[in-house]
Design an enzyme around this catalytic site. Sequence first.
Site, PDB file in Angstrom:
ATOM      1  N   CYS A  52       0.849  -1.190   0.000  1.00  0.00           N
ATOM      2  CA  CYS A  52       0.000   0.000   0.000  1.00  0.00           C
ATOM      3  C   CYS A  52       0.888   1.244   0.000  1.00  0.00           C
ATOM      4  CB  CYS A  52      -0.886  -0.015   1.246  1.00  0.00           C
ATOM      5  SG  CYS A  52      -1.893   1.466   1.413  1.00  0.00           S
ATOM      6  N   CYS A 102      -7.532  -0.908   1.017  1.00  0.00           N
ATOM      7  CA  CYS A 102      -6.551  -1.446   1.957  1.00  0.00           C
ATOM      8  C   CYS A 102      -7.242  -1.635   3.310  1.00  0.00           C
ATOM      9  CB  CYS A 102      -5.389  -0.478   2.094  1.00  0.00           C
ATOM     10  SG  CYS A 102      -4.237  -0.915   3.413  1.00  0.00           S
ATOM     11  N   CYS A 112      -5.521   0.870   6.139  1.00  0.00           N
ATOM     12  CA  CYS A 112      -5.628   2.341   6.172  1.00  0.00           C
ATOM     13  C   CYS A 112      -6.784   2.874   5.328  1.00  0.00           C
ATOM     14  CB  CYS A 112      -4.322   2.990   5.732  1.00  0.00           C
ATOM     15  SG  CYS A 112      -4.077   2.946   3.951  1.00  0.00           S
ATOM     16  N   CYS A 129      -8.454  -5.201 -10.285  1.00  0.00           N
ATOM     17  CA  CYS A 129      -7.992  -4.166 -11.205  1.00  0.00           C
ATOM     18  C   CYS A 129      -7.545  -2.970 -10.365  1.00  0.00           C
ATOM     19  CB  CYS A 129      -9.137  -3.802 -12.143  1.00  0.00           C
ATOM     20  SG  CYS A 129      -8.682  -2.601 -13.397  1.00  0.00           S
ATOM     21  N   CYS A 144       0.206   3.087   3.672  1.00  0.00           N
ATOM     22  CA  CYS A 144       0.597   2.546   4.984  1.00  0.00           C
ATOM     23  C   CYS A 144       1.612   1.419   4.889  1.00  0.00           C
ATOM     24  CB  CYS A 144      -0.644   2.082   5.746  1.00  0.00           C
ATOM     25  SG  CYS A 144      -1.302   0.517   5.112  1.00  0.00           S
TER      26      CYS A 144
HETATM   27 ZN   LIG Z   1      -2.905   0.995   3.398  1.00  0.00          ZN
END
Ligand SMILES: [Zn+2]
Length: 154
Positions: A66, A115, A118, A138, A69
């Site tokens: 990510c 995610c 976060c 995607c 985070c």
């Molecule tokens: Zn994240």
Amino acid sequence: MAARNDGVASAERADRAERADRVEKSEAEWREQLSDEQYQVAREAGTERAFSGKYWDCKDGGNYHCVCCDAPLFQSGAKYDSGTGWPSFFEPLDSDAVVTKSDVSMGVERVEVRCARCDAHLGHVFPDGPAPTGQRYCMNSASLNLETEGENDS
Ligand SMILES: [Zn+2]
């Protein structure tokens, strides 16, 4: 009355804080950390233009984290060429790494992928992917950061 209000607030917090390692930052903190494009995609659920991101055609081995985070989200072994111009995966690294929710923002019902740590917007998942899952995650390159194998051994 105060106690009653506290009760409501606690219930909301419990709902949101499913993960002990959850990352929450203010809009200003995210703006400071991210580029304009990363912010627009990851925090405002934007979509980068097809074939414009840095990972749609990337074949390097490693884990995609990510951009907000640094949670590991996808691995290169699950990445495939979907022909869409966005990095596509048939499964997340871990089923707990991402969360999905219904998104009707474009007038069609899609499933948004975020995610789990976060709440960053990552992209959407569609049921037209390859075996073994039949899923197509995607994603936007702008929401991801590839850590190539060997780079992260410290
Ligand atoms: Zn994240």
